[in-house]
Design a protein around this motif. Sequence first.
Motif, short mmCIF file in Angstrom:
data_model
loop_
_atom_site.label_atom_id
_atom_site.label_comp_id
_atom_site.label_asym_id
_atom_site.label_seq_id
_atom_site.Cartn_x
_atom_site.Cartn_y
_atom_site.Cartn_z
N ASP A 20 0.83 -1.20 0.00
CA ASP A 20 0.00 0.00 0.00
C ASP A 20 0.87 1.25 0.00
O ASP A 20 0.63 2.20 -0.74
CB ASP A 20 -0.88 0.05 1.26
N VAL A 24 1.13 4.20 -3.00
CA VAL A 24 0.88 5.64 -2.82
C VAL A 24 2.11 6.44 -3.23
O VAL A 24 2.01 7.44 -3.95
CB VAL A 24 0.47 5.95 -1.37
N GLU A 270 -0.23 8.51 11.16
CA GLU A 270 -1.46 8.28 10.40
C GLU A 270 -1.15 7.69 9.02
O GLU A 270 -1.81 6.76 8.58
CB GLU A 270 -2.21 9.61 10.21
N PHE A 271 -0.13 8.25 8.38
CA PHE A 271 0.18 7.81 7.02
C PHE A 271 0.71 6.38 7.01
O PHE A 271 0.36 5.58 6.14
CB PHE A 271 1.19 8.76 6.37
N ARG A 274 -2.36 4.15 7.52
CA ARG A 274 -3.32 4.13 6.41
C ARG A 274 -2.80 5.01 5.30
O ARG A 274 -3.21 6.16 5.15
CB ARG A 274 -4.68 4.68 6.87
N PRO A 275 -1.86 4.46 4.47
CA PRO A 275 -1.27 5.29 3.41
C PRO A 275 -2.36 5.82 2.48
O PRO A 275 -3.29 5.09 2.16
CB PRO A 275 -0.35 4.33 2.65
N SER A 276 -2.26 7.10 2.15
CA SER A 276 -3.28 7.70 1.28
C SER A 276 -2.69 8.92 0.61
O SER A 276 -1.86 9.62 1.17
CB SER A 276 -4.49 8.09 2.12
N LEU A 277 -3.13 9.15 -0.60
CA LEU A 277 -2.66 10.30 -1.36
C LEU A 277 -3.06 11.63 -0.72
O LEU A 277 -2.43 12.64 -0.95
CB LEU A 277 -3.23 10.25 -2.78
N GLU A 278 -4.13 11.60 0.09
CA GLU A 278 -4.64 12.87 0.65
C GLU A 278 -3.57 13.62 1.44
O GLU A 278 -3.59 14.84 1.50
CB GLU A 278 -5.86 12.62 1.55
N TYR A 279 -2.63 12.87 2.03
CA TYR A 279 -1.62 13.55 2.85
C TYR A 279 -0.66 14.39 2.02
O TYR A 279 0.11 15.17 2.56
CB TYR A 279 -0.83 12.54 3.70
#
Lengths: 467, 467
Positions: A20, A24, A270-271, A274-279
């Motif tokens: 994941d 990202v 947090e990243f 839950r890795p996410s592009l939003e960061y």
Amino acid sequence: MSGENADRGDRDEPGASKGDFETVVAAVRERVDPDPDERARLRAVADRLIERAEAAATDRCDGADVLQVGSSARGTWVSGDRDIDVFVRFPPELDRETLEEYGLEVGHATLPGGHEEYAEHPYVKGAVDGFDVDVVPCFRLESATEIRSAVDRTPFHAQYLEARLDDDLAADVRVTKQFMKGIGVYGSDLRTRGFSGYLTELLVCEYGGFRSLLEAVRDWRPQIVLDPEDHGRASFDDPLVVIDPTDPERNVAAVCAADNVARLQHYAREFLERPSLEYFEPDDRDPLSKSELLSHLERRGTTPVAVRFETPALVEDQLYPQLRKSLAGICQGLDERGFDVLRSTALASDTSAILVELAVDERPAVERHRGPPVHIKGHARGFYGRYADDPDVYGPFVVEDRYVAERDREFTTACEFLESDQLLEVGLGAHVESALEDEYEVLVDDDVTALLPAFGSELRSYFEPVP
Amino acid sequence: MSGENADRGDRDEPGASKGDFETVVAAVRERVDPDPDERARLRAVADRLIERAEAAATDRCDGADVLQVGSSARGTWVSGDRDIDVFVRFPPELDRETLEEYGLEVGHATLPGGHEEYAEHPYVKGAVDGFDVDVVPCFRLESATEIRSAVDRTPFHAQYLEARLDDDLAADVRVTKQFMKGIGVYGSDLRTRGFSGYLTELLVCEYGGFRSLLEAVRDWRPQIVLDPEDHGRASFDDPLVVIDPTDPERNVAAVCAADNVARLQHYAREFLERPSLEYFEPDDRDPLSKSELLSHLERRGTTPVAVRFETPALVEDQLYPQLRKSLAGICQGLDERGFDVLRSTALASDTSAILVELAVDERPAVERHRGPPVHIKGHARGFYGRYADDPDVYGPFVVEDRYVAERDREFTTACEFLESDQLLEVGLGAHVESALEDEYEVLVDDDVTALLPAFGSELRSYFEPVP
């Protein structure tokens, strides 16, 4: 809450799968890595600028040379950034006045149509083929500890990083910069008080990459001290200390506020979980609407007050420290008079405002005035004599070993204080004080909606805060 | 204020002329010195009582004897006081049960129609020819350090003072007692927490008279330690320490509150400066009227709240400490919830009331909740997880190195708290707690006028306080 353990939060870090995370990061790299075409265009412009600058510099001074520095020099710029930094080095024998004179001449020769700006030295700034270019003069010194002004240090930073950043690390620097931008902690300007480009590059080098940096940050317990060259000689109070590899007495992270260190740690956790592009996407927040603002005030039951004034004509690095000082001074002034502050913020655009949300905006007509112990004869008799026959004073009476009197409170509402001359006696930034001396306006309660046109996004961040 | 010096109060004590002082004292003596007739009547009654008690005591126990103690025994009573104290001493070999049995029998024989009361021993109280008489049994011991109960100490006190009080000192004791009554500090009961008769007599002996006592008190700087027999063996925290001449481990002034020590000092200064009869007249204050009360509230701008309940069936020495504890507990409970207290008092009659005058009686709907530092991993993740998805919570956001959330405040008005079950969780006196569990009423704002019928004078003292 999913249960006792989750609530206490002391389970092991769950962490996302490496897959994941890599997915990202790959998507981020798609966006932040300059493509060969962008690289080539930048290289061509930079080479032309260096050539022109060298000719102009050596014309004037035999020992001069020219250096491209900054992220564009070492491939750590984020795609779309358009800054080129050209440093012109003169021998240390040159006097400062001549250096400044030559520096500007070389700048104008390199950047026809450029204009002069002033940091520690004057320098020339201009636009060339869509790039923002600075041509900055400095002294060429043996070591960074001999520097005469901050710009003299830059070439040493450049040399240090160029020797260490391979392509992989440079790629991770770009990703890290974008992460810091996304979570709002990138920039060593005094508005942000976050992580500078140089600091970010040092951290990536020191921990060996983006992921390993985040994993280290997750476990940071301030004060964190990093000393890549193991040569630090001074001690610092800052939450994060990164000893400059080129100067044992300098903390590269000196400007970095505790909030931003904590924020980086929060988002690293947090990243990784839950890795996410939003960061990686800076949160440009929609302006708060009038009805949203009014409904927050209704919901919170607080009393907002704002002191609004014309923004002093200062660069941001001078303005924001003054606004922060003024904010603290006004909050202290309110607090000392019994008007309890829940939260507050400073806002700046063409006008500025110190916004304070009060938990208590009114006090009774009388206040308790604690006198001296009755046995401290001189003071006690003075206190008693001063108040005993005053018909506006309750008491003096005795409480434990002291006289106490209840006398009229000077201000029974926060607004009266803010509108009084005493507002100018709290700790204020010098230019803010002058601005208030000229004119200011106090907004109370629903009238703070007048701040919305200028500060809608800031008010969304204030009333809907994220870490 | 008459000028800088007067204001600072550090000039020399002006002091009144000796003549003024003596004139006032002479007038006081007119009133407090028993005339020959009063003395003779008391002597006759006391002799008769002693005779009866001796007969009844030696009938039952060979080694018994009888002693008149207290102010009536040594001529230090204030004219009009009608207390006669008769102590019946039994040999220490007697067991306590028999002592109590004999004691009551002697009491009833001495005071036909008397009734039994209970202090540390049971004893008999009755009225004879208009005098209030106590017949109290105790053990006859070698020294006051061997006492088995507080009453055993009384004969030693009597002997000590009788040996030292000549007629002049006895007269000064009477004047001093009347002064202490006049300024409201006389009495070692736990409502007053002032100066007992024995303490007053010791102070007059120690300083050599009324005037020299006042002159010494004027310069007191607590802690004041007096040890007439120079045999003190313990140390005390009290502001005034007078080591009992008959017991090196006892502070005769232990019950004396700091307020009353300060008050005595205040009035000593005032009286020496401007002698006046007013200081010898207890201030029975007129009840406050409803319109006066309302105008004080209007003037002060505070919010009065009162918790009213049925007075627990306790003697005053048990009741007042419980009321004080409850007052402190309720004030602390209010303060911890953000309702700032300006002043407060406990009132007791058939009903009791804890009256608290609030400077702040309302708070916003939200309160700041400071979380752990972000770097304390377990707690930080727990805190963030608990609040991040709660739609009623603002935040968590980062302030310096910590998470902060704004969540709903449990009570937004002081009244809500006082009417809630949580009132019973503050520190309360045990019997006050039971009374509140049964029933109580909260009065707010103008409704506190309902306290006037029972507490009119107390409310005058509260709203028009004197030292």
